[in-house]
Structures are given as C-alpha cells and as structure tokens.
Enzyme design. Sequence first.
Site, PDB file in Angstrom:
ATOM      1  N   ASP A 123     -23.870  41.385 -16.958  1.00  0.00           N
ATOM      2  CA  ASP A 123     -22.802  40.680 -16.807  1.00  0.00           C
ATOM      3  C   ASP A 123     -22.967  39.146 -17.219  1.00  0.00           C
ATOM      4  O   ASP A 123     -24.204  38.898 -17.656  1.00  0.00           O
ATOM      5  CB  ASP A 123     -22.196  40.770 -15.464  1.00  0.00           C
ATOM      6  N   ASP A 169     -18.853  43.388  -0.905  1.00  0.00           N
ATOM      7  CA  ASP A 169     -17.446  44.204  -0.992  1.00  0.00           C
ATOM      8  C   ASP A 169     -17.626  45.120  -1.851  1.00  0.00           C
ATOM      9  O   ASP A 169     -16.563  45.865  -2.216  1.00  0.00           O
ATOM     10  CB  ASP A 169     -16.428  43.129  -1.398  1.00  0.00           C
ATOM     11  N   HIS A 199     -18.847  45.684  -4.936  1.00  0.00           N
ATOM     12  CA  HIS A 199     -18.954  45.429  -6.519  1.00  0.00           C
ATOM     13  C   HIS A 199     -20.301  45.864  -7.183  1.00  0.00           C
ATOM     14  O   HIS A 199     -21.265  45.466  -6.402  1.00  0.00           O
ATOM     15  CB  HIS A 199     -18.267  44.094  -6.923  1.00  0.00           C
ATOM     16  N   GLU A 222     -15.064  44.100  -9.526  1.00  0.00           N
ATOM     17  CA  GLU A 222     -14.507  43.755  -8.268  1.00  0.00           C
ATOM     18  C   GLU A 222     -13.803  45.050  -7.550  1.00  0.00           C
ATOM     19  O   GLU A 222     -13.103  45.746  -8.433  1.00  0.00           O
ATOM     20  CB  GLU A 222     -13.745  42.388  -8.521  1.00  0.00           C
TER      21      GLU A 222
END
Length: 260
Positions: free
Chosen positions: A66, A135, A137, A142
Amino acid sequence: MEVLIARPHELAGLAADAVEDLLRTRPDAVLGLATGSSPLRVYDELADRYRSGRVSFARACAFTLDEYVGLPAEHPERYRNVIHREIGSRVDFAPGAVQSLDGNAPDPVAACRDYEAAIAGAGGVDLQILGIGSDGHVAFNEPGSSLASRTRVKTLTRQTREDNARFFGGDAGAVPRHCLTQGMATIMAARHMVLLATGAGKAEAVRQLVEGPVSALWPSTLLQMHPHVTVLVDDEAAARLSLADYFREASAAKSAVPAG
C-alpha cells in the site's frame, strides 16, 4: 491456518526462515512486503542473513502492499521510502526489482489497475508478509472493505490515522486521509501469507482473525479461507485466543515429529 505463539524476536526468526526457505528453493520468487511496526524485526533478520551469506535476493522481486496518497516523494514515511530504507537498500535486490504503488500518480485509478497487471505479470506473489491493524485491517483494507476488492483508492479511518500518528510525530492530522492499497482478493491470491502481530493492542484483532466469523467488519478474517496462512503472535497478542493452549500444544507436537 497455523498459529504460532512465541517471543517477539523468535517470531521474526520464524518469518525470516519462511523467506529464506523459499529463496533457497526458488531464487526468483515474488515477495510481498508490508510496512508498519510488525515486519521491522523480520527485515532486520533478513538483512543480517544476507550479510552473512545465508540468503540472496538477487533474482527475486517484490511488491509493496500500500501507499499514502499525496506525500512528497522525499517524505520519510512514504512507504516506497520506508521499504527501501528497511529492506530494499540492505539486501541485494536488483535495481527496479521492488515495485511500489505511486501515491502521487496523476491517475490513481489507472495506477492501481497497472499495479494489478504487474503482479499478475510477475506470476503472482509467492510469500506475502503481513501485519494487522488494531481494528483488523490488512494493508489499508479498512473495516467495511469488500472482501472481493482489488487494488484501489481508499479513505483511511480515524482509528488507522490515530494508530499511525506515531510515525508522524504523534500528529494524526499529519497522516494522509487517502491511500492506495492492494485489495483483499489481491492479497488472498498470494500462495503463502505470514502475518505477524505483537502486543496487547492487537489482541482483539488477533482473536477475530483466528476465531471470529468471516466479516467485512474485520477484513483480516478472510484469511481463514486461505489454504496457507501462518500467524505469528506473542503472548500478549494471543491473550484473548480461546484456543491459545491448543495452539501451543500443536506447535510443540509438530516440532517433536521426527524428520524423514
């Protein structure tokens, strides 16, 4: 899914073992490289093994996961620069062998499409190194991301920007709001995934990853559907696993199996 629980420095060695074993049998392998805190010890270990002559990356190539959108080319936290600093410049990758998404591309949609084509053209990723967000991801997929997604533009959550503020002097406002990221389907096409997580802050994400239902709310849970995933966690990250004792027993039993 294989879950190994060990001390942080041991986890880095296990991940490096997987890379070394791959490159020994397939020197022209395609690697997937992640940023963030989790892989840093792995890259240190691989750099040490390269310097000692144990492993070479001369025929290998790699793709990063990314990239932030809009950071200046020279920004130290631009992921292209991070990967070059942490591993690319420390081993013997050939010039141009490590490919990255361009967060400053004039047409980011086209850049994502071209990146997908480049991965496919290289024959796909043999071994993908991964971290996991608090979280759940993976890369910058996300919560709520399509589990069938491909490389694309994404908006980062407040949680991710707060988590990554430590790389920007503690200022979440300095963390870009947008990114380019490989999609979940892109990541799932890798033939082997090695995911590392350490610390209590990752414990719930690890619990969901390993024992939770597959859900877009926790994108990492899709990895349960992959045939070859190795999850490397320390005691703190494993603290919420109901099956932690079983994973320790299974690992010990596997290591006790005689060779041959």
